[in-house]
Design a protein around this motif. Structure first.
Motif, PDB file in Angstrom:
ATOM      1  N   THR A 210       1.007  -1.064  -0.087  1.00  0.00           N
ATOM      2  CA  THR A 210      -0.341   0.031  -0.093  1.00  0.00           C
ATOM      3  C   THR A 210       1.001   1.096   0.019  1.00  0.00           C
ATOM      4  OG1 THR A 210      -0.020   0.139   2.267  1.00  0.00           O
ATOM      5  CG2 THR A 210      -1.881  -1.172   1.360  1.00  0.00           C
ATOM      6  N   GLU A 211       0.300   2.445  -0.309  1.00  0.00           N
ATOM      7  CA  GLU A 211       1.027   3.637  -0.341  1.00  0.00           C
ATOM      8  C   GLU A 211       1.594   3.790   1.027  1.00  0.00           C
ATOM      9  OE1 GLU A 211       2.994   6.815  -1.193  1.00  0.00           O
ATOM     10  OE2 GLU A 211       2.098   5.556  -2.737  1.00  0.00           O
ATOM     11  N   GLN A 212       1.026   3.417   2.338  1.00  0.00           N
ATOM     12  CA  GLN A 212       1.371   3.723   3.632  1.00  0.00           C
ATOM     13  C   GLN A 212       2.644   2.888   3.735  1.00  0.00           C
ATOM     14  OE1 GLN A 212      -1.586   3.185   2.836  1.00  0.00           O
ATOM     15  NE2 GLN A 212      -3.026   5.001   3.625  1.00  0.00           N
ATOM     16  N   GLU A 213       2.649   1.667   3.451  1.00  0.00           N
ATOM     17  CA  GLU A 213       3.818   0.848   3.371  1.00  0.00           C
ATOM     18  C   GLU A 213       4.971   1.313   2.500  1.00  0.00           C
ATOM     19  OE1 GLU A 213       1.418  -3.540   4.287  1.00  0.00           O
ATOM     20  OE2 GLU A 213       1.955  -2.839   2.033  1.00  0.00           O
ATOM     21  N   ALA A 214       4.684   1.634   1.197  1.00  0.00           N
ATOM     22  CA  ALA A 214       5.926   2.100   0.303  1.00  0.00           C
ATOM     23  C   ALA A 214       6.410   3.423   1.397  1.00  0.00           C
ATOM     24  CB  ALA A 214       5.498   2.705  -0.706  1.00  0.00           C
ATOM     25  N   GLU A 215       5.746   4.300   1.886  1.00  0.00           N
ATOM     26  CA  GLU A 215       6.210   5.491   2.517  1.00  0.00           C
ATOM     27  C   GLU A 215       6.940   5.050   3.811  1.00  0.00           C
ATOM     28  OE1 GLU A 215       7.152   9.342   3.250  1.00  0.00           O
ATOM     29  OE2 GLU A 215       6.198   8.580   1.470  1.00  0.00           O
ATOM     30  N   ALA A 216       6.483   3.943   4.611  1.00  0.00           N
ATOM     31  CA  ALA A 216       7.096   3.758   5.732  1.00  0.00           C
ATOM     32  C   ALA A 216       8.642   2.983   5.419  1.00  0.00           C
ATOM     33  CB  ALA A 216       6.530   2.435   6.522  1.00  0.00           C
ATOM     34  N   HIS A 217       8.733   2.354   4.127  1.00  0.00           N
ATOM     35  CA  HIS A 217       9.867   1.950   3.582  1.00  0.00           C
ATOM     36  C   HIS A 217      10.993   2.827   3.352  1.00  0.00           C
ATOM     37  CE1 HIS A 217      12.544  -1.172   1.728  1.00  0.00           C
ATOM     38  NE2 HIS A 217      12.569  -0.212   0.574  1.00  0.00           N
ATOM     39  N   ARG A 218      10.402   4.059   2.576  1.00  0.00           N
ATOM     40  CA  ARG A 218      11.446   4.997   2.329  1.00  0.00           C
ATOM     41  C   ARG A 218      11.820   5.584   3.385  1.00  0.00           C
ATOM     42  NH1 ARG A 218       7.286   5.688  -2.041  1.00  0.00           N
ATOM     43  NH2 ARG A 218       5.964   6.957  -0.579  1.00  0.00           N
ATOM     44  N   ASN A 219      11.045   5.773   4.259  1.00  0.00           N
ATOM     45  CA  ASN A 219      11.468   6.814   5.723  1.00  0.00           C
ATOM     46  C   ASN A 219      12.449   5.801   6.265  1.00  0.00           C
ATOM     47  OD1 ASN A 219       9.975   8.645   5.269  1.00  0.00           O
ATOM     48  ND2 ASN A 219       8.144   7.841   6.397  1.00  0.00           N
ATOM     49  N   PHE A 220      12.316   4.610   6.225  1.00  0.00           N
ATOM     50  CA  PHE A 220      13.359   3.597   6.790  1.00  0.00           C
ATOM     51  C   PHE A 220      14.704   3.675   6.379  1.00  0.00           C
ATOM     52  CE2 PHE A 220      15.331  -0.891   6.867  1.00  0.00           C
ATOM     53  CZ  PHE A 220      15.502  -0.729   8.347  1.00  0.00           C
ATOM     54  N   ILE A 221      14.632   3.611   4.931  1.00  0.00           N
ATOM     55  CA  ILE A 221      15.986   3.674   4.092  1.00  0.00           C
ATOM     56  C   ILE A 221      16.610   5.061   4.397  1.00  0.00           C
ATOM     57  CG2 ILE A 221      16.737   3.794   1.817  1.00  0.00           C
ATOM     58  CD1 ILE A 221      15.942   1.275   2.517  1.00  0.00           C
ATOM     59  N   ALA A 222      15.956   6.076   4.507  1.00  0.00           N
ATOM     60  CA  ALA A 222      16.344   7.160   4.594  1.00  0.00           C
ATOM     61  C   ALA A 222      17.342   7.478   6.071  1.00  0.00           C
ATOM     62  CB  ALA A 222      15.260   8.299   4.677  1.00  0.00           C
ATOM     63  N   LYS A 223      16.963   6.716   6.921  1.00  0.00           N
ATOM     64  CA  LYS A 223      17.635   6.776   8.455  1.00  0.00           C
ATOM     65  C   LYS A 223      18.905   5.804   8.487  1.00  0.00           C
ATOM     66  CE  LYS A 223      13.140   6.971  10.939  1.00  0.00           C
ATOM     67  NZ  LYS A 223      12.255   6.380  11.606  1.00  0.00           N
ATOM     68  N   MET A 224      19.173   5.075   7.238  1.00  0.00           N
ATOM     69  CA  MET A 224      20.427   4.392   7.218  1.00  0.00           C
ATOM     70  C   MET A 224      21.478   5.190   6.736  1.00  0.00           C
ATOM     71  SD  MET A 224      18.722   1.061   5.487  1.00  0.00           S
ATOM     72  CE  MET A 224      20.152  -0.069   5.704  1.00  0.00           C
ATOM     73  N   ALA A 225      22.527   5.464   7.633  1.00  0.00           N
ATOM     74  CA  ALA A 225      23.765   6.392   7.335  1.00  0.00           C
ATOM     75  C   ALA A 225      24.626   5.828   6.243  1.00  0.00           C
ATOM     76  CB  ALA A 225      24.591   6.546   8.727  1.00  0.00           C
ATOM     77  N   GLU A 226      24.851   4.543   6.202  1.00  0.00           N
ATOM     78  CA  GLU A 226      25.658   4.032   5.271  1.00  0.00           C
ATOM     79  C   GLU A 226      25.433   2.707   4.607  1.00  0.00           C
ATOM     80  OE1 GLU A 226      28.906   4.522   2.691  1.00  0.00           O
ATOM     81  OE2 GLU A 226      28.290   5.930   4.280  1.00  0.00           O
ATOM     82  N   PRO A 227      24.197   2.683   3.870  1.00  0.00           N
ATOM     83  CA  PRO A 227      23.669   1.291   3.416  1.00  0.00           C
ATOM     84  C   PRO A 227      24.636   0.826   2.315  1.00  0.00           C
ATOM     85  CG  PRO A 227      22.836   3.397   2.306  1.00  0.00           C
ATOM     86  CD  PRO A 227      23.563   3.879   3.209  1.00  0.00           C
ATOM     87  N   LEU A 228      24.612  -0.659   2.464  1.00  0.00           N
ATOM     88  CA  LEU A 228      25.727  -1.233   1.908  1.00  0.00           C
ATOM     89  C   LEU A 228      25.623  -1.049   0.049  1.00  0.00           C
ATOM     90  CD1 LEU A 228      27.668  -3.770   1.641  1.00  0.00           C
ATOM     91  CD2 LEU A 228      25.732  -5.133   1.353  1.00  0.00           C
ATOM     92  N   TRP A 229      24.380  -0.798  -0.398  1.00  0.00           N
ATOM     93  CA  TRP A 229      24.291  -0.587  -1.866  1.00  0.00           C
ATOM     94  C   TRP A 229      25.330   0.662  -2.257  1.00  0.00           C
ATOM     95  CZ3 TRP A 229      20.075  -1.166   1.269  1.00  0.00           C
ATOM     96  CH2 TRP A 229      19.382  -0.052   1.579  1.00  0.00           C
ATOM     97  N   ASN A 230      25.299   1.652  -1.317  1.00  0.00           N
ATOM     98  CA  ASN A 230      26.093   2.810  -1.640  1.00  0.00           C
ATOM     99  C   ASN A 230      27.657   2.405  -1.975  1.00  0.00           C
ATOM    100  OD1 ASN A 230      24.102   4.428  -2.005  1.00  0.00           O
ATOM    101  ND2 ASN A 230      24.368   5.169   0.190  1.00  0.00           N
ATOM    102  N   LYS A 231      28.201   1.448  -0.939  1.00  0.00           N
ATOM    103  CA  LYS A 231      29.544   1.045  -1.000  1.00  0.00           C
ATOM    104  C   LYS A 231      29.714   0.360  -2.434  1.00  0.00           C
ATOM    105  CE  LYS A 231      30.018   0.507   3.831  1.00  0.00           C
ATOM    106  NZ  LYS A 231      30.223  -0.536   4.977  1.00  0.00           N
ATOM    107  N   VAL A 232      28.753  -0.416  -2.822  1.00  0.00           N
ATOM    108  CA  VAL A 232      28.922  -1.285  -4.188  1.00  0.00           C
ATOM    109  C   VAL A 232      29.138  -0.291  -5.182  1.00  0.00           C
ATOM    110  CG1 VAL A 232      27.824  -2.836  -5.548  1.00  0.00           C
ATOM    111  CG2 VAL A 232      27.755  -3.321  -3.112  1.00  0.00           C
ATOM    112  N   ARG A 233      28.099   0.652  -5.207  1.00  0.00           N
ATOM    113  CA  ARG A 233      28.442   1.667  -6.172  1.00  0.00           C
ATOM    114  C   ARG A 233      29.459   2.370  -6.613  1.00  0.00           C
ATOM    115  NH1 ARG A 233      22.366   4.194  -4.911  1.00  0.00           N
ATOM    116  NH2 ARG A 233      21.150   2.418  -5.737  1.00  0.00           N
ATOM    117  N   ARG A 234      30.104   2.863  -5.573  1.00  0.00           N
ATOM    118  CA  ARG A 234      31.362   3.593  -5.186  1.00  0.00           C
ATOM    119  C   ARG A 234      32.637   2.638  -5.790  1.00  0.00           C
ATOM    120  NH1 ARG A 234      29.631   5.750  -0.257  1.00  0.00           N
ATOM    121  NH2 ARG A 234      30.883   4.037   0.878  1.00  0.00           N
ATOM    122  N   ALA A 235      32.443   1.291  -5.398  1.00  0.00           N
ATOM    123  CA  ALA A 235      33.634   0.235  -6.017  1.00  0.00           C
ATOM    124  C   ALA A 235      33.263   0.279  -7.322  1.00  0.00           C
ATOM    125  CB  ALA A 235      33.241  -1.041  -5.191  1.00  0.00           C
ATOM    126  N   SER A 236      32.248   0.322  -7.871  1.00  0.00           N
ATOM    127  CA  SER A 236      32.124  -0.045  -9.360  1.00  0.00           C
ATOM    128  C   SER A 236      32.696   1.390 -10.160  1.00  0.00           C
ATOM    129  CB  SER A 236      30.856  -0.646  -9.614  1.00  0.00           C
ATOM    130  OG  SER A 236      29.687   0.462  -9.331  1.00  0.00           O
TER     131      SER A 236
END
Length: 236
Positions: A210-236
């Motif tokens: 639902t839209e509420q679930e999608a918004e909750a997921h975005r907020n959760f991601i935004a709180k992550m200081a150094e997500p793993l996928w950012n490290k992968v992007r920099r290495a590539s």
């Protein structure tokens, strides 16, 4: 596909030398599954029974003298085998005697293109091993305890089980639906378990968030200081 597994017992080894067929046993299979239909008959060979042959199958001249002639049962036999493939072990032997008997009563021989021989199948699958029916039954765990002497119907029933194993194993014959055995396409049935008594079944959940679930997921991601996928992007 319908197939007939069959075996014969005789007075000897050579129909050209005057030997005759004294017993035949046939087992019907459809889709590599035994249907339970069989054909079995003894025949009066109109000749003596050599002691060597009687020692193999136990059929005496006295017993066979009271049995019908092959010509008296030929119509019933031909109706049973119809035009389907005929499976036997060392099949040229059995075909030789069957066609000899058919010729004696002025019937058309069974075409050799219908012959399926399990002996070369066994030799190809197990080179260098023993390939007798007894040996194959032992190899595949087929119970042959009732085989005190050779008997056409019993041997055909044993060979039917061996044939299944030689051509792919028992799993190829698990479709037991009557429509499938008759060669028709059968609908696939899917079993759905009923809820246990006293427990209310939950309605299926939609696959998309639902839209509420999608918004909750975005907020959760935004709180992550150094997500793993950012490290992968920099290495590539």
């Amino acid at each position: 596909m319908r197939e007939i597994i069959f075996d014969t017992e005789t007075t000897g080894l050579s129909p050209a030398g005057g030997d005759r067929m004294v017993e035949i046993g046939c087992v019907e299979m459809i889709g590599r599954v035994e249907t339970g239909r069989t054909f079995h008959a003894y025949f009066n060979p109109e000749r003596s029974m050599p002691s060597e042959a009687e020692a193999v199958h136990g059929l005496s001249e006295a017993f066979l003298s009271g049995q019908p002639l092959f010509a008296e049962k030929v119509e019933e036999l031909l109706e049973f085998i119809a035009g389907d493939p005929l499976v036997a072990h060392n099949a040229s032997f059995d075909f030789g005697f069957l066609n000899h008997e058919l010729g004696l009563c002025a019937r058309e021989a069974v075409c050799m293109t219908r012959m399926v021989d399990t002996l070369p199948l066994a030799r190809s699958k197990f080179p260098g091993a023993k390939h007798s029916l007894d040996a194959l039954c032992s190899r595949f765990g087929v119970d042959r305890s009732a085989r005190v002497k050779h008997g056409a119907l019993l041997d055909a029933e044993l060979l039917a089980q061996v044939y299944i194993e030689l051509t792919g194993g028992r799993q190829i014959g698990l479709g037991l639906d009557p429509a499938e055995l008759a060669g028709e396409a059968a609908p696939i049935a899917i079993a759905v378990a009923a809820p246990a008594p006293g427990i209310e079944a939950r309605a299926p959940r939609p696959h998309e968030p639902t839209e509420q679930e999608a918004e909750a997921h975005r907020n959760f991601i935004a709180k992550m200081a150094e997500p793993l996928w950012n490290k992968v992007r920099r290495a590539s």
